[in-house]
Design a protein around this motif. Structure first.
Motif, PDB file in Angstrom:
ATOM      1  N   SER A 195       0.845  -1.199   0.000  1.00  0.00           N
ATOM      2  CA  SER A 195       0.000   0.000   0.000  1.00  0.00           C
ATOM      3  C   SER A 195       0.877   1.245   0.000  1.00  0.00           C
ATOM      4  O   SER A 195       1.954   1.257   0.633  1.00  0.00           O
ATOM      5  N   GLU A 196       0.392   2.290  -0.663  1.00  0.00           N
ATOM      6  CA  GLU A 196       1.127   3.566  -0.639  1.00  0.00           C
ATOM      7  C   GLU A 196       1.306   4.045   0.790  1.00  0.00           C
ATOM      8  O   GLU A 196       2.206   4.795   1.110  1.00  0.00           O
TER       9      GLU A 196
ATOM     10  N   ASP B  54      -3.673   1.897  -3.700  1.00  0.00           N
ATOM     11  CA  ASP B  54      -3.651   3.255  -3.193  1.00  0.00           C
ATOM     12  C   ASP B  54      -4.993   3.422  -2.488  1.00  0.00           C
ATOM     13  O   ASP B  54      -6.011   3.617  -3.148  1.00  0.00           O
TER      14      ASP B  54
ATOM     15  N   TYR C 187       1.076   1.018  -7.766  1.00  0.00           N
ATOM     16  CA  TYR C 187      -0.182   1.270  -7.048  1.00  0.00           C
ATOM     17  C   TYR C 187      -1.246   1.935  -7.915  1.00  0.00           C
ATOM     18  O   TYR C 187      -2.430   1.841  -7.632  1.00  0.00           O
TER      19      TYR C 187
END
Ligand code: AFP
Length: 307
Positions: free
Chosen positions: A79-80, A99, A247
Motif C-alpha cells: 500500500s502507498e 492506493d 499502485y
C-alpha cells in the motif's frame, strides 16, 4: 423495469476465490464512506515518501488491510500508506497492491477521490499483464466501482435507493474513439517544450475540452466515459512523473487498455512496463489510440538541469 444485476451476481462467473475477494472489497464501501464526514481535516503524519497522510488516508488503509486479511485469500498487501508490505498468510492465493485513498487532498474541497487496487497471483516483479483483476472506486456525487477481471470492463453504482448493493451501470465498456476531454497534471512550464506544444494541440487540433479534478481516479473516469487524453507527464522537477507504477498506473492501465484505450510510459505501454520496485514513479499518458500514436513521436521525457 429490467431487474438490476448486482456486483455479486456479475462476479459469480469468475473463479470463486477471486469473486469472493472482489465482493469483499465492494462491500467495504459503506463503512468507508460513513467515515468521510468524521475525518475531513485531520493529518495523521507523513508516509514513506514524506507526503502528508490525512487521517482518513490512514483510517481507510487500516480498514481495508483488516478486511482483506480476514478473507484468508490475501498473501501480501502493498500500500502507498504502508512502509513495508503487510505479510498476511503465506498460503493465500492473492497479492494486493493499493492506493487506499487516491486524491485525498480533494477531501477538504469535496472533490472526487477514490481507491485503486490491483490483484495479482504472483509477487513482484510483475507487469500489468500479470494482474488477475483491477478495480477502482470513485467517491463522487455518487459512488461507482469499475472492475476488470479479464472479461471486460464493467461499471457499477451503489444502488439508487441507497442500499449497500452495487448494481450494473455499464457492461463491457469501450472508450469513444473520437472526441472527448483532456486533463494534465503538474506544471506546464516544467514539461518539455515539445509536450507543451502537443498539449496545446489537444485544444487546437483535437478540439478536446479541459477537465481536470486533481485526483487520478476522477480524471481517469472522465476519459473512460468520454474518450480523450489524461497525463501526469515527465517534468524537469520530476522526470519520472508523480504517479506510482505499481499502485496507480498498472491497475488503471489494465482497465483502460481493455476498454480500447492506449497507455504510454514515455517508452512503452504502461501495461508492459516491468515493476520490481513498489516505489517507482512513472510518467503516465492515457488516451484514445490515435492520440497516443501521435504522442509517440513527441519528446516527453524531461531532464533535471545538467543531467
Ligand atoms: P493526493 O492523493 O496527495 O491528493 O495526490 C493525488 C495524486 O496522486 C493523483 O491522484 C493526481 O492525479 C495527482 O496527485 C494530482 O497532483 P497535483 O496535485 O500535482 O495536480
Amino acid at each position: 423495469m429490467e431487474r438490476e444485476i448486482t456486483f455479486e451476481e456479475h462476479t459469480r462467473e469468475l473463479e470463486p476465490e477471486l469473486a469472493r475477494l472482489l465482493v469483499t472489497i465492494a462491500d467495504m464501501t459503506v463503512e468507508i464512506r460513513n467515515e468521510f464526514p468524521h475525518r475531513l481535516m485531520g493529518v495523521s503524519g507523513t508516509n514513506k515518501y514524506g507526503e502528508v497522510v490525512s487521517e482518513l488516508d490512514a483510517w481507510v488503509n487500516d480498514y481495508i488491510c483488516k478486511k482483506l486479511a480476514a478473507t484468508g485469500l490475501v498473501r501480501k498487501i502493498y500500500s502507498e500508506e504502508l512502509v513495508q508490505p503487510l505479510l498476511v498468510r503465506e498460503d493465500a492465493p492473492f497479492v494486493v497492491a493499493m492506493d487506499p485513498l487516491d486524491g485525498s487532498s480533494n477531501i477538504v474541497t469535496n472533490n472526487p477521490f477514490g481507491t485503486i487496487m490491483g490483484i495479482y497471483r504472483k509477487d513482484l516483479p510483475v507487469t500489468g499483464e500479470n494482474l488477475a483483476a483491477s478495480l477502482y472506486k470513485l467517491y463522487g456525487p455518487i459512488t461507482t466501482l469499475v472492475y476488470d477481471a479479464g472479461k471486460g470492463v464493467h461499471e457499477f453504482v451503489k444502488h439508487r435507493k441507497g442500499a449497500a448493493k452495487y448494481c450494473l451501470l455499464h457492461e463491457k465498456m469501450k472508450i469513444p474513439e473520437e472526441g472527448g476531454v483532456f486533463g494534465l497534471g503538474g506544471e506546464p512550464l516544467e514539461w518539455t517544450p515539445e509536450f507543451l506544444r502537443f498539449a496545446k494541440d489537444l485544444v487546437k487540433v483535437h478540439k478536446l475540452k479541459l477537465r481536470y479534478c486533481g485526483a487520478f481516479v476522477g480524471d481517469f473516469s472522465q476519459i473512460l466515459h468520454k474518450g480523450g487524453f489524461f497525463s501526469y507527464p515527465s517534468s524537469v522537477k520530476n522526470p519520472k512523473g508523480k504517479l506510482r507504477l505499481f499502485y496507480e498506473a498498472q491497475p488503471m492501465a489494465k482497465i483502460f487498455e481493455d476498454a480500447g484505450g492506449a497507455t504510454w510510459s514515455g517508452s512503452e505501454s504502461l501495461l508492459k512496463t516491468k515493476c520490481d520496485d513498489v516505489n517507482v514513479r512513472t510518467p503516465l499518458y492515457f488516451g484514445n489510440k490515435k492520440i497516443i500514436e501521435l504522442l509517440k513521436g513527441v519528446k516527453t521525457v524531461a531532464h533535471k538541469e545538467g543531467e
